[in-house]
Scaffold this active site. Structure first.
Site, PDB file in Angstrom:
ATOM      1  N   ASN A   2       8.755 -28.186  27.043  1.00 15.29           N
ATOM      2  CA  ASN A   2       8.273 -29.203  26.106  1.00 15.29           C
ATOM      3  C   ASN A   2       8.846 -30.591  26.358  1.00 15.29           C
ATOM      4  O   ASN A   2       8.187 -31.598  26.076  1.00 15.29           O
ATOM      5  CB  ASN A   2       8.619 -28.759  24.674  1.00 15.29           C
TER       6      ASN A   2
ATOM      7  N   TYR B 196       2.292 -41.194  33.468  1.00 14.07           N
ATOM      8  CA  TYR B 196       2.187 -40.066  32.528  1.00 14.07           C
ATOM      9  C   TYR B 196       0.992 -39.179  32.850  1.00 14.07           C
ATOM     10  O   TYR B 196       1.111 -37.945  32.923  1.00 14.07           O
ATOM     11  CB  TYR B 196       2.074 -40.612  31.107  1.00 14.07           C
TER      12      TYR B 196
ATOM     13  N   LYS C  14       1.235 -35.181  34.121  1.00 15.88           N
ATOM     14  CA  LYS C  14       0.610 -34.088  33.372  1.00 15.88           C
ATOM     15  C   LYS C  14      -0.516 -33.427  34.169  1.00 15.88           C
ATOM     16  O   LYS C  14      -0.721 -32.217  34.086  1.00 15.88           O
ATOM     17  CB  LYS C  14       0.081 -34.609  32.032  1.00 15.88           C
TER      18      LYS C  14
ATOM     19  N   THR D  31       5.034 -38.126  16.142  1.00 20.30           N
ATOM     20  CA  THR D  31       6.362 -37.906  16.700  1.00 20.30           C
ATOM     21  C   THR D  31       6.961 -39.238  17.169  1.00 20.30           C
ATOM     22  O   THR D  31       6.298 -40.274  17.167  1.00 20.30           O
ATOM     23  CB  THR D  31       6.306 -36.942  17.895  1.00 20.30           C
TER      24      THR D  31
END
Length: 257
Positions: free
Chosen positions: A87, A154, A158, A192
């Site tokens: 994670n 990013y 991913k 978050t």
């Protein structure tokens, strides 16, 4: 005994994943830079094993040292199954190509892509040696499937993680015994700390920043506890898991409606 190894458990989504594993009676190994005292307290109240290992997962050498500390605790004769939840991640650098910081790029790729690859490789090796079954969950993003201006690093990390997940899963399917399950899980847009970092970017750095600010203003961000529960629902039905698949939280939410 069941164990879950959760990276980035100190806050946000990782904290909720670890919390909900413990609610199901699963022992937890947490790997992050800082310990989460509430998880430690919860484990004590539930008489569960929880051990935190401080590790900077953006440093490959530190990952190896960290793994050597806890592998004997997890892979023993009493362990039936181990979950690995990759994670931990970061969003920076957010910027256009030509304005990126080389040190940030290296740290980002180490944390978001290399660390999950190293941990998965190591645990599959340990699982094979000890005849312990594994479920590996790589936390990915919808950004892996599309180009977003300002998110080149990013999105690339991913996307690479998704391909690694698919390839590792296909390799496991070729095994005649003790095949492990490897999947990816895309949580979507959650409320978050990472989302806070995204909203702080300028439009010059991230062209779509207004959309993310609007999601917060309109209360359209899902809580990490809600998304963690979706992941737990998936893992509760291991026979239904399709190894190599990218499971998307939005799809799972729609299926519940």
């Amino acid at each position: 005994m069941l164990y879950a190894i959760v990276t980035g458990d100190s806050r946000g989504f990782g904290e909720q994943i670890a919390k909900q594993f413990m609610e199901k009676g699963v022992h937890v190994i947490g790997i992050s830079r800082k310990i989460n005292e509430s998880l430690k307290k919860q484990a004590e109240e539930q008489n569960l094993y929880y051990e935190h290992y401080s590790c900077d997962l953006s440093e490959p050498g530190a990952i190896k040292e960290c793994m050597e500390k806890w592998q004997g605790d997890v892979f023993n004769n009493e362990t039936n199954h181990v979950y690995l939840i990759n994670n931990a991640g970061m969003i920076q650098p957010i910027n256009m190509v030509g304005n990126l910081d080389a040190d940030q790029m290296t740290k980002h790729l180490n944390l978001n892509m290399l660390a999950p690859m190293l941990l998965t490789d190591h645990l599959i090796r340990l699982g094979d040696k000890s005849d312990t079954s594994l479920t590996v969950v790589n936390i990915t993003s919808g950004a892996a499937e599309k180009s977003m201006k300002g998110w080149s690093v990013y999105s690339s990390a991913k996307s690479g993680l998704n391909r690694f997940t698919k390839t590792a899963a296909e390799e496991q399917e070729q095994k005649s015994a003790n095949a492990h399950t490897v999947i990816a899980f895309s949580p979507g847009v959650m409320d978050t700390g990472m989302q806070g970092e995204i909203r702080e970017a300028s439009e010059d750095q991230f062209a779509d920043v207004k959309k993310f600010r609007q999601l917060k203003e309109e209360g359209k961000l899902q809580g990490p506890n809600t998304i963690a529960a979706l992941l737990m629902d998936l893992l509760n039905n291991p026979n239904d898991l399709e190894t190599g698949k990218v499971y998307k939280a939005y799809d799972l939410l729609d299926a519940k409606k």
